[in-house]
Design a protein around this motif. Structure first.
Motif, PDB file in Angstrom:
ATOM      1  N   TRP A 206       0.827  -1.192   0.000  1.00 16.99           N
ATOM      2  CA  TRP A 206       0.000   0.000   0.000  1.00 16.99           C
ATOM      3  C   TRP A 206       0.864   1.246   0.000  1.00 16.99           C
ATOM      4  N   SER A 207       0.212   2.333  -0.349  1.00 14.05           N
ATOM      5  CA  SER A 207       0.825   3.652  -0.292  1.00 14.05           C
ATOM      6  C   SER A 207      -0.117   4.558   0.488  1.00 14.05           C
ATOM      7  N   PRO A 208       0.433   5.462   1.287  1.00 19.77           N
ATOM      8  CA  PRO A 208      -0.434   6.351   2.069  1.00 19.77           C
ATOM      9  C   PRO A 208      -1.077   7.411   1.190  1.00 19.77           C
ATOM     10  N   LEU A 209      -2.253   7.861   1.589  1.00 17.99           N
ATOM     11  CA  LEU A 209      -2.857   9.000   0.907  1.00 17.99           C
ATOM     12  C   LEU A 209      -2.008  10.233   1.201  1.00 17.99           C
ATOM     13  N   PRO A 210      -1.930  11.169   0.271  1.00 18.37           N
ATOM     14  CA  PRO A 210      -1.122  12.377   0.495  1.00 18.37           C
ATOM     15  C   PRO A 210      -1.572  13.145   1.733  1.00 18.37           C
ATOM     16  N   ALA A 211      -0.604  13.652   2.480  1.00 16.73           N
ATOM     17  CA  ALA A 211      -0.887  14.388   3.716  1.00 16.73           C
ATOM     18  C   ALA A 211      -1.789  15.592   3.456  1.00 16.73           C
ATOM     19  N   GLU A 212      -1.598  16.261   2.318  1.00 15.88           N
ATOM     20  CA  GLU A 212      -2.416  17.434   2.001  1.00 15.88           C
ATOM     21  C   GLU A 212      -3.894  17.064   1.883  1.00 15.88           C
ATOM     22  N   LEU A 213      -4.158  15.929   1.272  1.00  7.62           N
ATOM     23  CA  LEU A 213      -5.530  15.465   1.118  1.00  7.62           C
ATOM     24  C   LEU A 213      -6.145  15.161   2.484  1.00  7.62           C
ATOM     25  N   LEU A 214      -5.391  14.476   3.335  1.00  8.45           N
ATOM     26  CA  LEU A 214      -5.889  14.128   4.667  1.00  8.45           C
ATOM     27  C   LEU A 214      -6.142  15.382   5.509  1.00  8.45           C
ATOM     28  N   GLN A 215      -5.291  16.388   5.375  1.00  7.97           N
ATOM     29  CA  GLN A 215      -5.495  17.643   6.106  1.00  7.97           C
ATOM     30  C   GLN A 215      -6.770  18.334   5.647  1.00  7.97           C
ATOM     31  N   GLN A 216      -7.044  18.276   4.348  1.00  6.24           N
ATOM     32  CA  GLN A 216      -8.263  18.880   3.830  1.00  6.24           C
ATOM     33  C   GLN A 216      -9.499  18.146   4.356  1.00  6.24           C
ATOM     34  N   VAL A 217      -9.437  16.817   4.414  1.00  8.03           N
ATOM     35  CA  VAL A 217     -10.554  16.035   4.947  1.00  8.03           C
ATOM     36  C   VAL A 217     -10.794  16.408   6.412  1.00  8.03           C
ATOM     37  N   GLN A 218      -9.721  16.495   7.201  1.00  4.48           N
ATOM     38  CA  GLN A 218      -9.857  16.885   8.611  1.00  4.48           C
ATOM     39  C   GLN A 218     -10.504  18.263   8.729  1.00  4.48           C
ATOM     40  N   SER A 219     -10.057  19.185   7.920  1.00  8.08           N
ATOM     41  CA  SER A 219     -10.582  20.549   7.961  1.00  8.08           C
ATOM     42  C   SER A 219     -12.069  20.576   7.626  1.00  8.08           C
ATOM     43  N   VAL A 220     -12.472  19.838   6.606  1.00  8.18           N
ATOM     44  CA  VAL A 220     -13.882  19.798   6.218  1.00  8.18           C
ATOM     45  C   VAL A 220     -14.733  19.217   7.347  1.00  8.18           C
ATOM     46  N   PHE A 221     -14.260  18.142   7.978  1.00  8.05           N
ATOM     47  CA  PHE A 221     -15.032  17.544   9.070  1.00  8.05           C
ATOM     48  C   PHE A 221     -15.081  18.465  10.287  1.00  8.05           C
TER      49      PHE A 221
END
Length: 196
Positions: A11-26
């Motif tokens: 596996w490869s991790p999802l990009p940190a930028e994408l995960l930060q955006q998801v956190q921000s939206v939630f």
């Protein structure tokens, strides 16, 4: 976060930028329910499966409420970024139910197949605190061998830039992705959908 498919190993991790955006939206979408709580997001891309997890920890609690969404895909056919948006939409609906429920007893502890927006997805709920797990992995790391315990078979050949390219993301991910996620995952209409 264990994959659903037995074939999902590298596996490869999802990009940190994408995960930060998801956190921000939630955080923005569930501000009233979270109060002083925190949002955690993580994800892995396997050759045939996308795994996304979002969890919340309320202030002064050890329990972390986590929903994990697994979506099978074909690299030659599916748009991975659209599937990630679908996973976030499903999680938003699940968290809407979670915050409205009196207990978490009705959420699936094993993979459960559901139809969501004309696609079969799989959901699972657990209460593992990711920060405590990371601390435990660090302790195990001091004793040796924790990387395998913490990360499974990480695909070291996958460069984060390659993952971004596969997702159709570029270096200007911040503004564009934030707009996409703010527009897409948790609009009022999506909160009415019930993946569970």
């Amino acid at each position: 976060m264990e994959p659903r498919l037995s074939t999902s190993r590298k596996w490869s991790p999802l990009p940190a930028e994408l995960l930060q955006q998801v956190q921000s939206v939630f955080r923005d979408s569930f501000r009233a329910e979270l109060k002083n709580g925190t949002v955690e997001a993580s994800g892995k891309i396997f050759p045939e499966e996308i795994l996304v997890q979002v969890g919340v920890v309320q202030a002064h609690e050890l329990k972390q409420a986590n929903f994990v969404v697994s979506i099978g895909y074909k690299q030659s056919k599916d748009n991975v970024l659209k599937l990630l948006h679908l996973a976030v939409d499903a999680m938003a609906s699940l968290f809407e139910q979670y915050f409205a429920a009196e207990t978490d007893a009705d959420f699936p502890r094993v993979w459960e197949e559901v139809d969501f927006e004309k696609r079969k997805i799989y959901i699972q709920y657990h209460t593992t605190n990711s920060k405590l797990e990371a601390d435990a992995d660090k302790i195990l790391g001091a004793a040796g061998g924790a990387d395998e315990v913490a990360q499974g078979d990480w695909d070291e050949d996958m460069d984060p830039e390659i993952i971004k390219a596969q997702l159709g993301l570029d270096d200007e991910i911040g503004e564009d992705l934030n707009e996409d996620l703010l527009d897409s995952p948790i609009p009022p209409g999506s909160r009415k959908k019930n993946p569970h």
